[in-house]
Design an enzyme around this catalytic site. Structure first.
Site, PDB file in Angstrom:
ATOM      1  N   GLU A 224     -39.672 -39.135 -54.095  1.00 34.70           N
ATOM      2  CA  GLU A 224     -39.912 -39.953 -52.904  1.00 34.70           C
ATOM      3  C   GLU A 224     -40.321 -39.136 -51.694  1.00 34.70           C
ATOM      4  O   GLU A 224     -40.985 -39.654 -50.802  1.00 34.70           O
ATOM      5  CB  GLU A 224     -38.648 -40.755 -52.562  1.00 34.70           C
ATOM      6  CG  GLU A 224     -38.195 -41.731 -53.625  1.00 34.70           C
ATOM      7  CD  GLU A 224     -39.149 -42.893 -53.809  1.00 34.70           C
ATOM      8  OE1 GLU A 224     -39.775 -43.327 -52.832  1.00 34.70           O
ATOM      9  OE2 GLU A 224     -39.277 -43.365 -54.948  1.00 34.70           O
ATOM     10  N   GLU A 233     -42.112 -41.676 -43.365  1.00 35.17           N
ATOM     11  CA  GLU A 233     -43.238 -42.201 -44.135  1.00 35.17           C
ATOM     12  C   GLU A 233     -44.552 -41.700 -43.552  1.00 35.17           C
ATOM     13  O   GLU A 233     -44.767 -41.744 -42.340  1.00 35.17           O
ATOM     14  CB  GLU A 233     -43.191 -43.729 -44.136  1.00 35.17           C
ATOM     15  CG  GLU A 233     -44.270 -44.370 -44.969  1.00 35.17           C
ATOM     16  CD  GLU A 233     -44.060 -45.858 -45.157  1.00 35.17           C
ATOM     17  OE1 GLU A 233     -44.965 -46.512 -45.698  1.00 35.17           O
ATOM     18  OE2 GLU A 233     -42.981 -46.356 -44.750  1.00 35.17           O
ATOM     19  N   ASN A 271     -32.769 -53.935 -44.284  1.00 36.79           N
ATOM     20  CA  ASN A 271     -32.104 -52.807 -44.931  1.00 36.79           C
ATOM     21  C   ASN A 271     -31.441 -51.881 -43.915  1.00 36.79           C
ATOM     22  O   ASN A 271     -30.359 -51.341 -44.171  1.00 36.79           O
ATOM     23  CB  ASN A 271     -33.096 -52.030 -45.794  1.00 36.79           C
ATOM     24  CG  ASN A 271     -33.315 -52.694 -47.141  1.00 36.79           C
ATOM     25  OD1 ASN A 271     -32.377 -53.074 -47.805  1.00 36.79           O
ATOM     26  ND2 ASN A 271     -34.565 -52.863 -47.515  1.00 36.79           N
TER      27      ASN A 271
END
Length: 371
Positions: A224, A233, A271
């Site tokens: 990831e 990101e 989240n």
């Protein structure tokens, strides 16, 4: 209802922050012994000073007898009268009572004495608890969801040897071997400090299972984050997409504030809300903590691993502990985009990392590696 978060693809790397705050006081190598005191200053006591299997463990006035002397030998057990503190019927349910039983190395005899003075059974992820918050002599002890209450606080012997070394099955040298090009943000000490948030992680079952789970987590994190390189990101065009205004709390930090961060690329406002609530951190209003505070970053990764099914049918933690196989961790993390032939190259990347990491740890990878 909160929708599951499907974690990002390797091509759209979201990065991570790393490392955690609460320091776990774990059983080091040498034994120590003494009384375990708790509610009202009373002691953990073996009823009738009997060493028979199944003898109740209770709260009682401290008297210095052998029925109240517990050793912490460094193997995860707590022992009195030559036997182990044991959860009846290997239950993980709230209210399961504890007893004395022959030591067998099973998960219901494993205990972690934390820096917060909890005594936690990692398999159940529950705390040793005085039933009904009752300090009367003879009150039976049980396990219960950790609440921080006085009936779950204990002064227990921690084994000697100096310091509080990590119980993590991956050494710092092995960690560095796994991530030779990692970002300095992701320190080994930060990760090991984070373990106290989820004491069952890489600390449940046999040594083989513990190492397999650690390798599985780190292999997925490796994929990831590009080898623990990225902290956030990389595709900034995605940032505005992670706000679900349909949630009653909205997106108080802004439309584009909930992009992927941390070892398992936490994203979406719901989240951040859920992880923050579980960890006691206001991530909904301050999601930037995940990229600025290494401790918080690792906590969010462990939160997902230990509590979320994602697009799978089990948590990654349960997949490894119950020997469903590494492939099920991939399904729980990004199965909707990678599994069932959707992106075999990405699956292979994760499997290759897992095989490499288990090799470093000197353990078999097990079966069912693909999803």
């Amino acid at each position: 209802m909160r929708r599951p978060r499907f974690l990002g693809r390797f091509a759209v790397l979201t990065a991570l922050s790393a490392a955690l705050t609460t320091l776990l006081t774990v059983t080091p190598a040498q034994a120590a012994s003494g009384s375990i005191t708790g509610l009202a200053g009373k002691c953990v006591d073996v009823a009738g000073a009997s060493s028979a299997n199944g003898t109740a463990v209770q709260l009682y006035d401290c008297n210095g007898t052998g029925a109240q002397i517990w050793s912490n030998p460094g193997d995860g057990t707590l022992r009195a009268l030559g036997k182990c503190l044991d959860i009846v019927d290997r239950s993980t349910a709230d209210g399961a009572t504890v007893q004395l039983w022959d030591c067998g190395g099973s998960s219901n005899q494993q205990w972690v004495v934390s820096g917060a003075n909890d005594i936690v059974n990692p398999a159940a992820n529950k705390c040793l608890d005085v039933t009904g918050n009752n300090s009367a002599n003879g009150t039976r002890l049980q396990i219960w969801t950790c609440s921080g209450g006085a009936n779950q606080k204990w002064s227990a012997p921690t084994s000697g040897g100096g310091g509080t070394p990590s119980r993590f099955v991956v050494t710092e040298g092995q960690f560095n071997q796994m991530f030779p090009g990692r970002n300095s943000f992701y320190t080994y000490s930060g990760l090991t400090a984070a373990l106290s948030a989820y004491p069952g992680f890489a600390n449940t079952g046999s040594d083989t299972v513990k190492k397999q789970e650690a390798a599985a987590f780190l292999a997925n994190v490796n994929h990831e984050t590009g080898g623990l390189v990225h902290i956030v990101e990389q595709n900034t065009a995605n940032y505005p997409h992670y706000c679900d205004w349909g949630q009653p709390y909205g997106c108080p930090a802004g439309q584009a504030a909930y992009y992927g961060r941390g070892p398992i690329q936490l994203s979406w406002n719901f989240n951040y809300k859920a992880a923050g609530d579980a960890l006691g951190i206001d991530l909904l209003n301050n999601p930037w903590l995940v990229q600025n505070d290494a401790a918080v970053a690792w906590k969010t990764g462990l939160w997902y691993w230990n509590t979320q099914n994602g697009p799978g049918t089990m948590t990654p933690h349960n997949a490894m502990v119950n020997q469903a196989g590494f492939g099920q961790t991939i399904r729980s993390i990004n199965g909707s985009l990678e599994c069932d032939g959707k992106n075999p190259a990405q699956v292979q990347s994760r499997v290759d990392a897992y095989n490499h990491f288990t090799s470093i740890l000197g353990v078999s990878p097990g079966s069912n590696l693909y999803c």
